[in-house]
Design a protein around this motif. Sequence first.
Motif, PDB file in Angstrom:
ATOM      1  N   GLN A 103      31.725  45.548  42.355  1.00 21.26           N
ATOM      2  CA  GLN A 103      31.632  44.463  42.068  1.00 21.26           C
ATOM      3  C   GLN A 103      32.458  43.794  41.132  1.00 21.26           C
ATOM      4  O   GLN A 103      32.949  42.580  41.345  1.00 21.26           O
ATOM      5  CB  GLN A 103      29.937  44.190  41.133  1.00 21.26           C
ATOM      6  CG  GLN A 103      29.331  42.682  41.418  1.00 21.26           C
ATOM      7  CD  GLN A 103      28.116  43.035  40.842  1.00 21.26           C
ATOM      8  OE1 GLN A 103      27.812  43.581  40.178  1.00 21.26           O
ATOM      9  NE2 GLN A 103      27.224  41.791  41.429  1.00 21.26           N
ATOM     10  N   GLU A 104      32.795  44.501  40.149  1.00 25.01           N
ATOM     11  CA  GLU A 104      34.037  43.919  39.074  1.00 25.01           C
ATOM     12  C   GLU A 104      35.381  44.078  39.635  1.00 25.01           C
ATOM     13  O   GLU A 104      36.072  43.083  39.341  1.00 25.01           O
ATOM     14  CB  GLU A 104      33.852  44.984  37.805  1.00 25.01           C
ATOM     15  CG  GLU A 104      32.253  45.010  36.968  1.00 25.01           C
ATOM     16  CD  GLU A 104      32.426  46.097  35.903  1.00 25.01           C
ATOM     17  OE1 GLU A 104      33.314  46.725  35.879  1.00 25.01           O
ATOM     18  OE2 GLU A 104      31.346  46.057  35.342  1.00 25.01           O
ATOM     19  N   GLU A 105      35.588  45.235  40.469  1.00 20.69           N
ATOM     20  CA  GLU A 105      37.208  45.162  40.891  1.00 20.69           C
ATOM     21  C   GLU A 105      37.368  44.396  42.104  1.00 20.69           C
ATOM     22  O   GLU A 105      38.473  43.921  42.132  1.00 20.69           O
ATOM     23  CB  GLU A 105      37.613  46.796  41.040  1.00 20.69           C
ATOM     24  CG  GLU A 105      37.209  47.597  39.841  1.00 20.69           C
ATOM     25  CD  GLU A 105      37.895  49.038  39.910  1.00 20.69           C
ATOM     26  OE1 GLU A 105      38.201  49.836  39.205  1.00 20.69           O
ATOM     27  OE2 GLU A 105      37.884  49.532  41.378  1.00 20.69           O
ATOM     28  N   GLY A 135      35.075  42.007  43.536  1.00 21.93           N
ATOM     29  CA  GLY A 135      34.132  41.018  43.829  1.00 21.93           C
ATOM     30  C   GLY A 135      33.215  41.260  44.798  1.00 21.93           C
ATOM     31  O   GLY A 135      32.525  40.188  45.274  1.00 21.93           O
ATOM     32  N   ARG A 188      28.530  48.677  40.743  1.00 24.51           N
ATOM     33  CA  ARG A 188      28.959  47.940  39.619  1.00 24.51           C
ATOM     34  C   ARG A 188      30.369  47.652  39.648  1.00 24.51           C
ATOM     35  O   ARG A 188      31.086  46.693  39.410  1.00 24.51           O
ATOM     36  CB  ARG A 188      28.500  48.351  38.235  1.00 24.51           C
ATOM     37  CG  ARG A 188      28.878  47.547  37.049  1.00 24.51           C
ATOM     38  CD  ARG A 188      28.459  48.128  35.792  1.00 24.51           C
ATOM     39  NE  ARG A 188      28.773  49.462  35.412  1.00 24.51           N
ATOM     40  CZ  ARG A 188      29.928  50.154  35.486  1.00 24.51           C
ATOM     41  NH1 ARG A 188      30.972  49.123  35.182  1.00 24.51           N
ATOM     42  NH2 ARG A 188      30.182  51.287  35.080  1.00 24.51           N
ATOM     43  N   GLU A 189      30.926  48.885  39.571  1.00 21.57           N
ATOM     44  CA  GLU A 189      32.676  49.105  39.599  1.00 21.57           C
ATOM     45  C   GLU A 189      33.378  48.177  40.653  1.00 21.57           C
ATOM     46  O   GLU A 189      34.300  47.306  40.640  1.00 21.57           O
ATOM     47  CB  GLU A 189      33.198  50.261  39.700  1.00 21.57           C
ATOM     48  CG  GLU A 189      33.047  50.932  38.262  1.00 21.57           C
ATOM     49  CD  GLU A 189      33.916  50.593  37.078  1.00 21.57           C
ATOM     50  OE1 GLU A 189      34.936  50.113  37.682  1.00 21.57           O
ATOM     51  OE2 GLU A 189      33.674  50.729  36.030  1.00 21.57           O
ATOM     52  N   ASP A 201      24.429  52.145  33.253  1.00 20.50           N
ATOM     53  CA  ASP A 201      24.032  52.574  34.541  1.00 20.50           C
ATOM     54  C   ASP A 201      22.879  53.270  34.747  1.00 20.50           C
ATOM     55  O   ASP A 201      22.726  54.345  34.142  1.00 20.50           O
ATOM     56  CB  ASP A 201      25.308  53.129  35.440  1.00 20.50           C
ATOM     57  CG  ASP A 201      26.602  52.337  35.328  1.00 20.50           C
ATOM     58  OD1 ASP A 201      26.594  51.021  35.186  1.00 20.50           O
ATOM     59  OD2 ASP A 201      27.748  52.606  35.139  1.00 20.50           O
ATOM     60  N   ASP A 250      39.745  41.632  40.984  1.00 25.87           N
ATOM     61  CA  ASP A 250      40.152  41.656  39.329  1.00 25.87           C
ATOM     62  C   ASP A 250      41.562  41.874  39.212  1.00 25.87           C
ATOM     63  O   ASP A 250      42.235  42.872  39.127  1.00 25.87           O
ATOM     64  CB  ASP A 250      39.220  42.569  38.611  1.00 25.87           C
ATOM     65  CG  ASP A 250      39.449  42.297  37.086  1.00 25.87           C
ATOM     66  OD1 ASP A 250      40.802  41.805  36.854  1.00 25.87           O
ATOM     67  OD2 ASP A 250      38.888  42.836  36.338  1.00 25.87           O
ATOM     68  N   GLU A 293      42.854  44.974  37.191  1.00 24.99           N
ATOM     69  CA  GLU A 293      42.438  46.287  37.694  1.00 24.99           C
ATOM     70  C   GLU A 293      43.031  46.631  39.271  1.00 24.99           C
ATOM     71  O   GLU A 293      43.210  47.836  39.640  1.00 24.99           O
ATOM     72  CB  GLU A 293      41.115  46.614  37.568  1.00 24.99           C
ATOM     73  CG  GLU A 293      40.499  46.529  36.114  1.00 24.99           C
ATOM     74  CD  GLU A 293      39.025  47.085  36.154  1.00 24.99           C
ATOM     75  OE1 GLU A 293      38.887  48.296  36.222  1.00 24.99           O
ATOM     76  OE2 GLU A 293      37.947  46.526  35.842  1.00 24.99           O
TER      77      GLU A 293
END
Length: 214
Positions: free
Chosen positions: A103-105, A107, A100-101, A91, A147, A150
């Motif tokens: 986006q990951e968690e 979407g 980013r988080e 990062d 996700d 998470e």
Amino acid sequence: MAQGSFSFFANELFEKLKDPLPGESAHQLMQSNSKLRLTVKPNERTRKSAVLILFYPYQNEIYFPLILRPAYDGVHSGQVAFPGGRYERTDENLIRTALREAQEEIGLRLNDVKILGILTELFIPPSNFYVLPVVAAMPYRPDFFPDPREVEDIFQIKLKDISDVSIIGSSEIQVRGVPVTAPHYEVNGYKIWGATAMMISELLTVLKAVDSDA
């Protein structure tokens, strides 16, 4: 809410976040009586993290998402929180961590996300993290793709609802097996307490200043 009204809100918040932040005075309004605050201090093992507070318009209201963490063997098990997580070496900064988080968690597609500013960094004694709240906006309601590892659920919270003082209460919770009295916001049948509630308290303090200037 007309698109122009949301743009005005986002621009006003962008400007207000440039001013000195209320910080601890706002945090204290939703701070628990946990003794960990007094005994655990930042140290060489303290890590950095960031969360994303994302505003968007929908059906003439302003919303932001909160997530429900799954039950697991950890200090944040089953808690309601902003999407976010720990800083990674890849990062470029903590704003990138928050994006980013998210986006990951949940979407979140980042194309139309505009960063408005940051709130005051908070130290979280139970997990030994510093967390930076990053405030952002996008001009429409995003599609969410949680996700499942998470995120157990995503709540779309109306700003109007979280601003209602009648949802503030206090209750006893367990932190590492120790009973702690903590103020909370109650939304959707869930209690929002701890660092997330302290961030919301600072955010609402800033937004009151936005309203008073409008």
